[in-house]
Design a protein around this motif. Structure first.
Motif, PDB file in Angstrom:
ATOM      1  N   GLY A  82       0.801  -1.215   0.000  1.00  0.00           N
ATOM      2  CA  GLY A  82       0.000   0.000   0.000  1.00  0.00           C
ATOM      3  C   GLY A  82       0.835   1.266   0.000  1.00  0.00           C
ATOM      4  O   GLY A  82       0.384   2.322  -0.418  1.00  0.00           O
ATOM      5  N   GLU A 136       2.528  -1.667  -6.001  1.00  0.00           N
ATOM      6  CA  GLU A 136       1.313  -1.033  -5.510  1.00  0.00           C
ATOM      7  C   GLU A 136       0.095  -1.896  -5.875  1.00  0.00           C
ATOM      8  O   GLU A 136      -0.553  -1.704  -6.893  1.00  0.00           O
ATOM      9  CB  GLU A 136       1.152   0.368  -6.100  1.00  0.00           C
ATOM     10  CG  GLU A 136      -0.021   1.107  -5.522  1.00  0.00           C
ATOM     11  CD  GLU A 136      -0.233   2.449  -6.192  1.00  0.00           C
ATOM     12  OE1 GLU A 136      -0.751   3.322  -5.533  1.00  0.00           O
ATOM     13  OE2 GLU A 136       0.107   2.607  -7.376  1.00  0.00           O
ATOM     14  N   THR A 146      -4.595  -0.469  -2.025  1.00  0.00           N
ATOM     15  CA  THR A 146      -4.763   0.941  -1.731  1.00  0.00           C
ATOM     16  C   THR A 146      -4.989   1.100  -0.238  1.00  0.00           C
ATOM     17  O   THR A 146      -5.946   0.564   0.306  1.00  0.00           O
ATOM     18  CB  THR A 146      -5.969   1.510  -2.511  1.00  0.00           C
ATOM     19  OG1 THR A 146      -5.780   1.260  -3.895  1.00  0.00           O
ATOM     20  CG2 THR A 146      -6.121   2.989  -2.273  1.00  0.00           C
ATOM     21  N   ASP A 195      -9.837   0.631  -0.978  1.00  0.00           N
ATOM     22  CA  ASP A 195     -10.852   0.265  -1.968  1.00  0.00           C
ATOM     23  C   ASP A 195     -11.095  -1.239  -1.851  1.00  0.00           C
ATOM     24  O   ASP A 195     -10.847  -1.833  -0.810  1.00  0.00           O
ATOM     25  CB  ASP A 195     -10.407   0.684  -3.375  1.00  0.00           C
ATOM     26  CG  ASP A 195      -9.073   0.094  -3.788  1.00  0.00           C
ATOM     27  OD1 ASP A 195      -8.567  -0.821  -3.115  1.00  0.00           O
ATOM     28  OD2 ASP A 195      -8.521   0.537  -4.813  1.00  0.00           O
ATOM     29  N   THR A 251      -8.281  -3.411  -0.583  1.00  0.00           N
ATOM     30  CA  THR A 251      -8.097  -3.348   0.865  1.00  0.00           C
ATOM     31  C   THR A 251      -9.029  -4.327   1.562  1.00  0.00           C
ATOM     32  O   THR A 251      -8.632  -5.021   2.499  1.00  0.00           O
ATOM     33  CB  THR A 251      -8.368  -1.917   1.371  1.00  0.00           C
ATOM     34  OG1 THR A 251      -7.658  -0.995   0.556  1.00  0.00           O
ATOM     35  CG2 THR A 251      -7.969  -1.756   2.812  1.00  0.00           C
TER      36      THR A 251
END
Length: 138
Positions: free
Chosen positions: A26, A34, A37, A94, A97
């Motif tokens: 994250g 990545e 989020t 989002d 997650t």
């Protein structure tokens, strides 16, 4: 509740370390790292729950393992509700997650509620038929 087995406790500690390491996914600012989020608050929540999980695993307290799993589940539900029905995004996440938090929740709750294997006492041995004075007797 009985204490978890050593393997269960080690697995819980490993999940906690994995949760802590997953915050890198994250924090990263570009693919391929990545993948999740997370905002600042979300990262803090995951790190606190990861510390609780590691402590639960190292101490071998089953209730702490269940509480850590419940914490991850609560965070996943909070994130899901916030991205689906409100304009607030407290964790800054989002759907990725939700998936991450839910994965740790399911793993920890499964460990916490898994039955403890029963250890069996060794079966009694039958007396030997040899008598004193015969060859092979003690």
């Amino acid at each position: 509740m009985k204490a978890p087995s050593a393997a269960t406790a080690r697995t819980a500690a490993g999940l906690g370390l994995g949760a802590a390491a997953s915050t890198v996914l994250g924090i990263a600012d570009a693919p391929p790292w990545e993948l999740v989020t997370l905002g600042g608050t979300g990262t803090l929540v995951v790190l606190v729950l990861a510390c609780l999980t590691v402590a639960a695993g190292l101490s071998g307290v089953r209730v702490l393992i269940v509480l850590a799993g419940a914490g991850f589940l609560a965070a996943a539900v909070l994130q899901l509700v916030q991205i689906g029905w409100t304009d607030t995004n407290l964790l800054g996440g989002d759907g990725s997650t939700v998936a991450l938090l839910l994965a740790f929740a399911v793993g920890l709750l499964a460990l916490g509620f898994a039955p403890v294997p029963q250890t069996r006492a060794p079966a009694p041995t039958a007396p030997t038929a040899s008598s004193p004075g015969r060859p092979g007797s003690p």
